[in-house]
Motif scaffolding. Structure first.
Motif, PDB file in Angstrom:
ATOM      1  N   LEU A  45       5.997   5.475   2.798  1.00 14.59           N
ATOM      2  CA  LEU A  45       5.644   5.665   4.200  1.00 14.59           C
ATOM      3  C   LEU A  45       4.160   5.396   4.418  1.00 14.59           C
ATOM      4  CD1 LEU A  45       6.347   6.485   7.075  1.00 14.59           C
ATOM      5  CD2 LEU A  45       6.001   8.868   6.386  1.00 14.59           C
ATOM      6  N   ASP A  46       3.309   5.893   3.534  1.00 13.18           N
ATOM      7  CA  ASP A  46       1.871   5.637   3.648  1.00 13.18           C
ATOM      8  C   ASP A  46       1.563   4.150   3.615  1.00 13.18           C
ATOM      9  OD1 ASP A  46       1.325   8.327   3.860  1.00 13.18           O
ATOM     10  OD2 ASP A  46       0.659   8.552   1.770  1.00 13.18           O
ATOM     11  N   GLU A  47       2.233   3.413   2.734  1.00 11.43           N
ATOM     12  CA  GLU A  47       2.016   1.968   2.637  1.00 11.43           C
ATOM     13  C   GLU A  47       2.424   1.265   3.932  1.00 11.43           C
ATOM     14  OE1 GLU A  47       3.980   0.368  -0.807  1.00 11.43           O
ATOM     15  OE2 GLU A  47       2.975   1.776  -2.151  1.00 11.43           O
ATOM     16  N   VAL A  48       3.582   1.630   4.463  1.00  8.92           N
ATOM     17  CA  VAL A  48       4.058   1.012   5.699  1.00  8.92           C
ATOM     18  C   VAL A  48       3.095   1.317   6.842  1.00  8.92           C
ATOM     19  CG1 VAL A  48       5.894   1.080   7.449  1.00  8.92           C
ATOM     20  CG2 VAL A  48       6.480   0.950   5.016  1.00  8.92           C
ATOM     21  N   LEU A  49       2.670   2.569   6.944  1.00  5.10           N
ATOM     22  CA  LEU A  49       1.743   2.921   8.014  1.00  5.10           C
ATOM     23  C   LEU A  49       0.415   2.192   7.871  1.00  5.10           C
ATOM     24  CD1 LEU A  49       2.400   6.749   8.360  1.00  5.10           C
ATOM     25  CD2 LEU A  49       3.115   4.930   9.921  1.00  5.10           C
ATOM     26  N   ASP A  50      -0.089   2.082   6.651  1.00  3.85           N
ATOM     27  CA  ASP A  50      -1.344   1.361   6.428  1.00  3.85           C
ATOM     28  C   ASP A  50      -1.237  -0.097   6.842  1.00  3.85           C
ATOM     29  OD1 ASP A  50      -2.584   3.618   5.475  1.00  3.85           O
ATOM     30  OD2 ASP A  50      -2.389   3.070   3.353  1.00  3.85           O
ATOM     31  N   GLU A  51      -0.066  -0.687   6.658  1.00  6.87           N
ATOM     32  CA  GLU A  51       0.123  -2.093   6.999  1.00  6.87           C
ATOM     33  C   GLU A  51       0.414  -2.303   8.484  1.00  6.87           C
ATOM     34  OE1 GLU A  51       3.164  -3.655   4.456  1.00  6.87           O
ATOM     35  OE2 GLU A  51       2.066  -3.154   2.630  1.00  6.87           O
ATOM     36  N   GLU A  52       1.181  -1.405   9.088  1.00  9.31           N
ATOM     37  CA  GLU A  52       1.653  -1.623  10.446  1.00  9.31           C
ATOM     38  C   GLU A  52       0.762  -1.016  11.535  1.00  9.31           C
ATOM     39  OE1 GLU A  52       4.074  -3.714  11.166  1.00  9.31           O
ATOM     40  OE2 GLU A  52       4.345  -4.047   9.021  1.00  9.31           O
ATOM     41  N   LEU A  53       0.108   0.101  11.276  1.00  8.29           N
ATOM     42  CA  LEU A  53      -0.699   0.730  12.319  1.00  8.29           C
ATOM     43  C   LEU A  53      -1.819  -0.157  12.852  1.00  8.29           C
ATOM     44  CD1 LEU A  53      -0.993   4.522  11.482  1.00  8.29           C
ATOM     45  CD2 LEU A  53       0.229   3.434  13.350  1.00  8.29           C
ATOM     46  N   PRO A  54      -2.518  -0.910  12.007  1.00  8.36           N
ATOM     47  CA  PRO A  54      -3.569  -1.767  12.569  1.00  8.36           C
ATOM     48  C   PRO A  54      -3.050  -2.743  13.624  1.00  8.36           C
ATOM     49  CG  PRO A  54      -3.844  -1.571  10.204  1.00  8.36           C
ATOM     50  CD  PRO A  54      -2.526  -0.930  10.554  1.00  8.36           C
ATOM     51  N   ARG A  55      -1.817  -3.169  13.461  1.00  6.01           N
ATOM     52  CA  ARG A  55      -1.227  -4.103  14.421  1.00  6.01           C
ATOM     53  C   ARG A  55      -1.122  -3.476  15.807  1.00  6.01           C
ATOM     54  NH1 ARG A  55       4.649  -6.709  13.433  1.00  6.01           N
ATOM     55  NH2 ARG A  55       3.859  -6.455  11.325  1.00  6.01           N
ATOM     56  N   TYR A  56      -0.902  -2.186  15.853  1.00  7.45           N
ATOM     57  CA  TYR A  56      -0.703  -1.488  17.119  1.00  7.45           C
ATOM     58  C   TYR A  56      -1.899  -0.627  17.521  1.00  7.45           C
ATOM     59  CZ  TYR A  56       4.029  -2.945  16.116  1.00  7.45           C
ATOM     60  OH  TYR A  56       5.124  -3.705  15.826  1.00  7.45           O
ATOM     61  N   ALA A  57      -3.005  -0.788  16.848  1.00  3.18           N
ATOM     62  CA  ALA A  57      -4.182   0.053  17.091  1.00  3.18           C
ATOM     63  C   ALA A  57      -4.646  -0.021  18.540  1.00  3.18           C
ATOM     64  CB  ALA A  57      -5.314  -0.331  16.144  1.00  3.18           C
ATOM     65  N   GLU A  58      -4.710  -1.200  19.099  1.00  2.00           N
ATOM     66  CA  GLU A  58      -5.183  -1.353  20.471  1.00  2.00           C
ATOM     67  C   GLU A  58      -4.230  -0.676  21.457  1.00  2.00           C
ATOM     68  OE1 GLU A  58      -7.526  -2.270  23.714  1.00  2.00           O
ATOM     69  OE2 GLU A  58      -7.991  -2.253  21.574  1.00  2.00           O
ATOM     70  N   ALA A  59      -2.954  -0.877  21.271  1.00  2.00           N
ATOM     71  CA  ALA A  59      -1.966  -0.238  22.156  1.00  2.00           C
ATOM     72  C   ALA A  59      -2.036   1.277  22.035  1.00  2.00           C
ATOM     73  CB  ALA A  59      -0.557  -0.741  21.822  1.00  2.00           C
ATOM     74  N   LEU A  60      -2.180   1.785  20.823  1.00  5.20           N
ATOM     75  CA  LEU A  60      -2.286   3.225  20.622  1.00  5.20           C
ATOM     76  C   LEU A  60      -3.550   3.772  21.272  1.00  5.20           C
ATOM     77  CD1 LEU A  60      -1.074   3.444  16.934  1.00  5.20           C
ATOM     78  CD2 LEU A  60       0.142   4.280  18.952  1.00  5.20           C
TER      79      LEU A  60
END
Length: 65
Positions: A45-60
């Motif tokens: 889960l940590d790996e997935v979040l590290d990879e995917e969260l930057p993609r949605y950082a602006e929206a978040l």
């Protein structure tokens, strides 16, 4: 492999095994398996979040406003 437990840990394991009607070895092996499964899922889960969260950082960031 040798697992060394202190007296309190050994007694707790002995009591747990007796309550469950299983050997101390069975209880210890299950505890190790459970720990490995739990931490493996957390690492994935940590790996997935590290990879995917930057993609949605602006929206978040916008949602936070």
């Amino acid at each position: 492999m040798t697992l060394r437990l202190d007296a309190a840990e050994t007694e707790a394991l002995r009591r747990r095994a007796a309550r469950e009607g299983r050997s101390m070895q069975e209880v210890a092996r299950e505890a190790v398996r459970t720990y490995i499964e739990r931490t493996s899922r957390r690492e994935l889960l940590d790996e997935v979040l590290d990879e995917e969260l930057p993609r949605y950082a602006e929206a978040l960031r916008r949602l936070d406003e």
